[in-house]
Design a protein around this motif. Structure first.
Motif, PDB file in Angstrom:
ATOM      1  N   GLY A 137      13.543   1.539  -0.811  1.00 50.16           N
ATOM      2  CA  GLY A 137      13.252   2.969  -0.809  1.00 50.16           C
ATOM      3  C   GLY A 137      14.515   3.801  -0.961  1.00 50.16           C
ATOM      4  O   GLY A 137      15.633   3.295  -0.838  1.00 50.16           O
ATOM      5  N   VAL A 138      14.318   5.084  -1.251  1.00 45.59           N
ATOM      6  CA  VAL A 138      15.420   6.042  -1.386  1.00 45.59           C
ATOM      7  C   VAL A 138      15.026   7.335  -0.676  1.00 45.59           C
ATOM      8  O   VAL A 138      13.843   7.596  -0.472  1.00 45.59           O
ATOM      9  N   ALA A 139      16.030   8.136  -0.307  1.00 45.05           N
ATOM     10  CA  ALA A 139      15.722   9.393   0.380  1.00 45.05           C
ATOM     11  C   ALA A 139      16.744  10.467   0.050  1.00 45.05           C
ATOM     12  O   ALA A 139      17.928  10.185  -0.161  1.00 45.05           O
ATOM     13  N   SER A 174       6.194   1.661   4.101  1.00 39.40           N
ATOM     14  CA  SER A 174       6.370   3.110   4.098  1.00 39.40           C
ATOM     15  C   SER A 174       6.125   3.694   5.484  1.00 39.40           C
ATOM     16  O   SER A 174       5.387   3.118   6.290  1.00 39.40           O
ATOM     17  N   GLY A 229       6.645   3.730  -6.685  1.00 47.02           N
ATOM     18  CA  GLY A 229       6.859   5.118  -6.271  1.00 47.02           C
ATOM     19  C   GLY A 229       6.103   6.085  -7.160  1.00 47.02           C
ATOM     20  O   GLY A 229       6.010   5.904  -8.378  1.00 47.02           O
ATOM     21  N   GLY A 283      11.275   2.532  -5.493  1.00 40.35           N
ATOM     22  CA  GLY A 283      11.222   3.808  -4.777  1.00 40.35           C
ATOM     23  C   GLY A 283      11.487   4.989  -5.699  1.00 40.35           C
ATOM     24  O   GLY A 283      12.133   4.859  -6.739  1.00 40.35           O
ATOM     25  N   ALA A 333      12.068   9.517  -5.348  1.00 43.48           N
ATOM     26  CA  ALA A 333      12.090  10.744  -4.550  1.00 43.48           C
ATOM     27  C   ALA A 333      12.621  11.879  -5.408  1.00 43.48           C
ATOM     28  O   ALA A 333      13.274  11.654  -6.424  1.00 43.48           O
ATOM     29  N   SER A 348      14.873   3.993  -7.519  1.00 45.08           N
ATOM     30  CA  SER A 348      15.516   2.717  -7.169  1.00 45.08           C
ATOM     31  C   SER A 348      14.943   1.601  -8.016  1.00 45.08           C
ATOM     32  O   SER A 348      13.847   1.717  -8.571  1.00 45.08           O
ATOM     33  N   SER A 406       9.842   5.873   0.348  1.00 42.14           N
ATOM     34  CA  SER A 406      10.857   6.877   0.049  1.00 42.14           C
ATOM     35  C   SER A 406      10.566   8.228   0.694  1.00 42.14           C
ATOM     36  O   SER A 406       9.470   8.472   1.197  1.00 42.14           O
TER      37      SER A 406
END
Length: 545
Positions: A39-41, A150, A340, A408, A410, A425, A487
């Motif tokens: 994941g990414v944020a 998640s 995602g 991921g 976002a 990602s 994410s």
């Protein structure tokens, strides 16, 4: 039909200084968790008004350690570049990370990080001075060793404190790993059908920095679930946040919030548990948005190759109808495997568009399915109005449309120009940052960005519903944590206003029940609205392009 605005999504990863490659841990044994992350944020961890980037990472399996890998935190330098501050921030903690959720769980004014993992999940408290402290044990979250995916922050009981909902995938360990094969010759990754499911978890925030597991009491305990995506929405517009879980080879779940601390499962009667022909699909990523200005959120769920996306239109009265089979979204996604996904207004015309990150789980898939690839281009579907979408992936830039093993995804406006940029990602590969640029001679569309600060409600304003009316059209967005896949997008709402210079009316319905109204909010700025006080700050966009 919305006017067409020319947009390019430019790959600025290298220019931005993002030198990250995901460690999936793969070493030839084909262990299931290797295929799933990361994941990414986006998180503005230092409250300077510029979104920073957090990247989840995996690690090598015990006995096969080659390198030390940790998550990464990149600080936004306000000039299009980022600096790796992971060590300085105290986030260089090795774990088999999967996903991330961003939220201010103790209302101290700084967003915290919850990182899901295979094994032990971690809660990192933001100290407000550029550092984080691992408070997993102190918060009461130490113990469960699960295959978590998640997660989302949500104040489900509206007591002003953010609770935590965590999706879990299947019961798997290296010791219980099964042998599966695609071609009858070599080992491949097993499908989730080979393993038992497991329940999601609901951690209730006691308001003193600690959490209690109220999964069973709330009615969310279902040991058959194989959850990959989590979305928060208010599908019946009753003011209470509901929960949507996309499940892999099990029916999706839609939990209606009863307003008394409990939920009732409604997915079958709502029409979203199965595909049109009654089959439980392989649900991955998930999102919810009012894409047709009806005032009700519709649903987006990504599925496995040969299953197409789900686009469940909210008909009102608790019923959804899958529009994908009759639309370009369904036809274009039949052979892709989506992870995602989200609704976002990339061209700022006031109508939410759709982004999907695609990529298969098995590098050898073409040996058994010639027309299904391992690396796949993403999907970008433009909302053309009247409930219809058109794929525009190839028109926004060659770099964006390149095949990759996507996971991921976002969005955030990382350069403060009022346009939403993308972070994608890849599994076992690099991360990608795409800057959203207006092109051509025509004047670009305008936007208004709204940041919320709760006082009676949680500090982030998560769960607030904002309605913006401009040029005779009304858009509705709920500020939400979670969605996509593993994410976290920024906790700021962006409203595309097309060519309108202002929003005629803005209505904010806070979780506390307070309603605030603004009028004639001009485009081209981010406004911060504080609960009970109105606009407390405003900032014009940076002039770009």
């Amino acid at each position: 039909m919305p006017e067409i605005s020319t947009v390019q999504l430019r790959d600025v990863t290298q220019k931005a200084g993002l030198r990250f490659v995901h460690n999936s841990g793969a070493f030839g044994k084909k262990f299931l968790p290797e295929t799933m992350g990361p994941g990414v944020a986006f998180i503005d961890y230092d409250n300077d008004g510029w979104p920073d980037i957090f990247l989840v990472n995996g690690m090598d399996w015990p006995g096969h350690a080659k390198k030390h890998t940790t998550p990464k935190l990149y600080h936004n330098n306000h000039d299009g570049t980022f600096t790796d501050v992971t060590h300085k921030a105290g986030l260089d903690v090795e774990m088999f990370g999967m996903g991330v959720a961003v939220g201010d769980y103790d209302n101290h004014g700084y967003d915290d990080l919850f990182v899901t993992a295979y094994g032990q999940n971690h809660l990192f408290h933001n100290n407000g001075n550029g550092t984080f402290t691992d408070v997993t044990q102190k918060a009461g979250l130490l113990g469960p060793q699960e295959f978590s995916t998640s997660a989302a922050w949500v104040d489900y009981d509206k007591d002003g404190h953010l609770d935590l909902v965590v999706g879990n995938y299947v019961q798997w360990t290296p010791e219980t790993d099964l042998y599966c094969t695609l071609d009858g010759k070599s080992k491949s990754y097993c499908t989730p059908e080979s393993y038992k499911g497991t329940s999601v978890r609901l951690w209730h925030n006691r308001g003193n920095g600690t959490f209690e597991d109220l999964t069973q009491k709330a009615g969310l305990g279902d040991p058959t679930s194989k959850t990959l995506g989590v979305a928060v929405l208010d599908f019946d517009d009753d003011g209470w946040p509901d929960l949507l879980f996309s499940n892999d080879t099990q029916p999706n779940k839609l939990y209606r919030n009863n307003g008394n601390g409990t939920f009732t499962e409604k997915a079958v009667v709502a029409g979203i548990a199965f595909s049109e022909d009654g089959v439980a699909r392989a649900g991955m990523g998930v999102d919810a948005a009012d894409y047709d200005h009806s005032g009700f959120p519709s649903l987006l769920i990504t599925n496995f190759a040969n299953q197409m996306l789900s686009l469940y239109h909210n008909e009102g009265k608790g019923l959804f109808v899958d529009e994908a089979p009759r639309s370009e979204i369904g036809r274009a996604s039949l052979l892709t495997l989506g992870f995602g996904c989200f609704f976002f207004d990339y061209d700022l015309d006031g109508w939410p568009d759709v982004l999907v990150a695609n990529g298969h789980i098995d590098a050898d898939v073409q040996r058994v399915q010639a027309n299904v690839k391992y690396a796949m281009p993403p999907h970008l579907f433009r909302n053309v109005g009247k409930g219809k979408f058109a794929e525009v992936t190839n028109s926004v830039g060659q770099a964006f449309a390149s095949p990759r093993v996507g996971r991921g995804a976002a969005y955030a406006d990382f350069n403060n120009d009022g346009r939403l940029d993308l972070l994608l990602s890849t599994n076992g590969g690099p991360v990608y940052l795409f800057r959203n640029e207006a092109q051509g001679a025509a004047p670009p569309n305008h936007s208004l960005r709204i940041k919320l600060t709760g006082t009676k409600s949680n500090r982030d304003g998560i769960g607030a519903t904002v309605r913006v009316t401009s040029g005779g059209e009304t858009q509705t967005q709920m500020l939400r944590s979670g969605s996509s896949y593993l994410s976290a997008s920024e906790l700021v709402l962006t409203f595309g206003l097309s060519h309108n210079e202002k929003a005629d009316a803005v209505e904010i319905r806070w979780p506390s029940g307070e309603v605030q109204r603004l009028s004639n909010a001009r485009a081209g700025q981010t406004v911060t609205v504080t609960e009970g006080k109105g606009i407390s700050a405003s900032r014009a966009f940076e002039k770009k392009n």
